[in-house]
Design a protein around this motif. Structure first.
Motif, PDB file in Angstrom:
ATOM      1  N   TYR A   9       0.852  -1.187   0.000  1.00 16.30           N
ATOM      2  CA  TYR A   9       0.000   0.000   0.000  1.00 16.30           C
ATOM      3  C   TYR A   9       0.888   1.237   0.000  1.00 16.30           C
ATOM      4  O   TYR A   9       1.854   1.302   0.764  1.00 16.30           O
ATOM      5  CB  TYR A   9      -0.924  -0.009   1.220  1.00 16.30           C
ATOM      6  N   ILE A  10       0.571   2.189  -0.852  1.00 18.74           N
ATOM      7  CA  ILE A  10       1.427   3.359  -1.006  1.00 18.74           C
ATOM      8  C   ILE A  10       0.614   4.645  -0.931  1.00 18.74           C
ATOM      9  O   ILE A  10      -0.576   4.658  -1.258  1.00 18.74           O
ATOM     10  CB  ILE A  10       2.211   3.305  -2.341  1.00 18.74           C
ATOM     11  N   PRO A  11       1.260   5.737  -0.532  1.00 17.20           N
ATOM     12  CA  PRO A  11       0.581   7.029  -0.549  1.00 17.20           C
ATOM     13  C   PRO A  11       0.566   7.594  -1.963  1.00 17.20           C
ATOM     14  O   PRO A  11       1.252   7.101  -2.856  1.00 17.20           O
ATOM     15  CB  PRO A  11       1.461   7.895   0.363  1.00 17.20           C
ATOM     16  N   PRO A  17      -4.897   7.106  -2.016  1.00 13.96           N
ATOM     17  CA  PRO A  17      -3.836   6.111  -1.889  1.00 13.96           C
ATOM     18  C   PRO A  17      -3.866   5.143  -3.074  1.00 13.96           C
ATOM     19  O   PRO A  17      -4.798   5.147  -3.875  1.00 13.96           O
ATOM     20  CB  PRO A  17      -4.172   5.394  -0.581  1.00 13.96           C
ATOM     21  N   ALA A  18      -2.852   4.326  -3.152  1.00 11.68           N
ATOM     22  CA  ALA A  18      -2.763   3.330  -4.220  1.00 11.68           C
ATOM     23  C   ALA A  18      -2.130   2.068  -3.637  1.00 11.68           C
ATOM     24  O   ALA A  18      -1.752   2.042  -2.470  1.00 11.68           O
ATOM     25  CB  ALA A  18      -1.937   3.875  -5.392  1.00 11.68           C
ATOM     26  N   VAL A  27       2.903 -14.523 -13.543  1.00 12.33           N
ATOM     27  CA  VAL A  27       3.105 -13.484 -12.540  1.00 12.33           C
ATOM     28  C   VAL A  27       2.136 -12.356 -12.886  1.00 12.33           C
ATOM     29  O   VAL A  27       2.181 -11.802 -13.979  1.00 12.33           O
ATOM     30  CB  VAL A  27       4.564 -12.981 -12.507  1.00 12.33           C
ATOM     31  N   TRP A  28       1.234 -12.086 -11.943  1.00 12.11           N
ATOM     32  CA  TRP A  28       0.188 -11.079 -12.096  1.00 12.11           C
ATOM     33  C   TRP A  28       0.633  -9.837 -11.351  1.00 12.11           C
ATOM     34  O   TRP A  28       1.018  -9.908 -10.185  1.00 12.11           O
ATOM     35  CB  TRP A  28      -1.105 -11.629 -11.513  1.00 12.11           C
ATOM     36  N   ILE A  29       0.617  -8.681 -12.026  1.00  9.28           N
ATOM     37  CA  ILE A  29       1.010  -7.405 -11.423  1.00  9.28           C
ATOM     38  C   ILE A  29      -0.153  -6.449 -11.599  1.00  9.28           C
ATOM     39  O   ILE A  29      -0.640  -6.264 -12.719  1.00  9.28           O
ATOM     40  CB  ILE A  29       2.255  -6.827 -12.114  1.00  9.28           C
ATOM     41  N   GLY A  30      -0.598  -5.850 -10.512  1.00  9.09           N
ATOM     42  CA  GLY A  30      -1.703  -4.915 -10.601  1.00  9.09           C
ATOM     43  C   GLY A  30      -1.465  -3.676  -9.767  1.00  9.09           C
ATOM     44  O   GLY A  30      -0.815  -3.737  -8.721  1.00  9.09           O
ATOM     45  N   ALA A  31      -1.980  -2.561 -10.236  1.00 12.31           N
ATOM     46  CA  ALA A  31      -1.950  -1.317  -9.469  1.00 12.31           C
ATOM     47  C   ALA A  31      -3.385  -0.917  -9.181  1.00 12.31           C
ATOM     48  O   ALA A  31      -4.204  -0.824 -10.098  1.00 12.31           O
ATOM     49  CB  ALA A  31      -1.227  -0.215 -10.240  1.00 12.31           C
TER      50      ALA A  31
END
Length: 142
Positions: free
Chosen positions: A15-17, A64-65, A77-81
């Motif tokens: 979790y990122i700001p 947030p993201a 490999v699954w990458i999601g934002a």
């Protein structure tokens, strides 16, 4: 790994700001995750795609993201934002068109589409807010 052994699956979420510096944190975290799981061959491509997805999430929203990366039972490999805007992303521009027009931005999803096996988006919720995941999948070379 022998063919009959199940694939090791895992799932990480960071979790990122809403801060562009978080893109670097996500890239380095993803590099570490893939390295410790023996997937060093995917690191450069995965880092590029994650940086595009996360930077879009941070640049185009106010909340947030999150970066999520997982190994699926199928071996992808699954990458999601994740971000707080439930609206679908703009369709990717062909990379040739972006280069032709000498655009500074607009390459992100074009790169994702060009480098990933699959990509897409889906509405979802995190932190009690509506939002979306923009994701891609990379095949693992044995």
């Amino acid at each position: 790994m022998p063919e009959n052994e199940p694939i090791e699956t895992w799932d990480y979420t960071l979790y990122i700001p809403n801060d562009l510096r978080a893109v670097t944190v996500c890239r380095r975290t993803l590099r570490l995750i893939l390295t410790v799981h023996g997937l060093i061959g995917l690191v450069d491509t995965a880092e590029l795609l994650a940086a595009e997805l996360v930077s879009n999430a941070v640049r185009h929203t106010k909340g947030p993201a999150a970066l999520r990366v997982r190994r699926t039972p199928e071996g992808m490999v699954w990458i999601g934002a994740w971000d707080t805007d439930p609206a679908p992303p703009d369709p990717p521009r062909p990379l040739e068109q972006v280069a032709e027009l000498e655009l500074e931005d607009g390459r992100g999803l074009g790169l994702v589409k060009a480098c990933a096996e699959y990509w897409g988006w889906q509405p979802t919720a995190r932190f009690g807010d509506r939002g979306k995941f923009v994701w891609c999948e990379l095949g693992v070379v044995a």
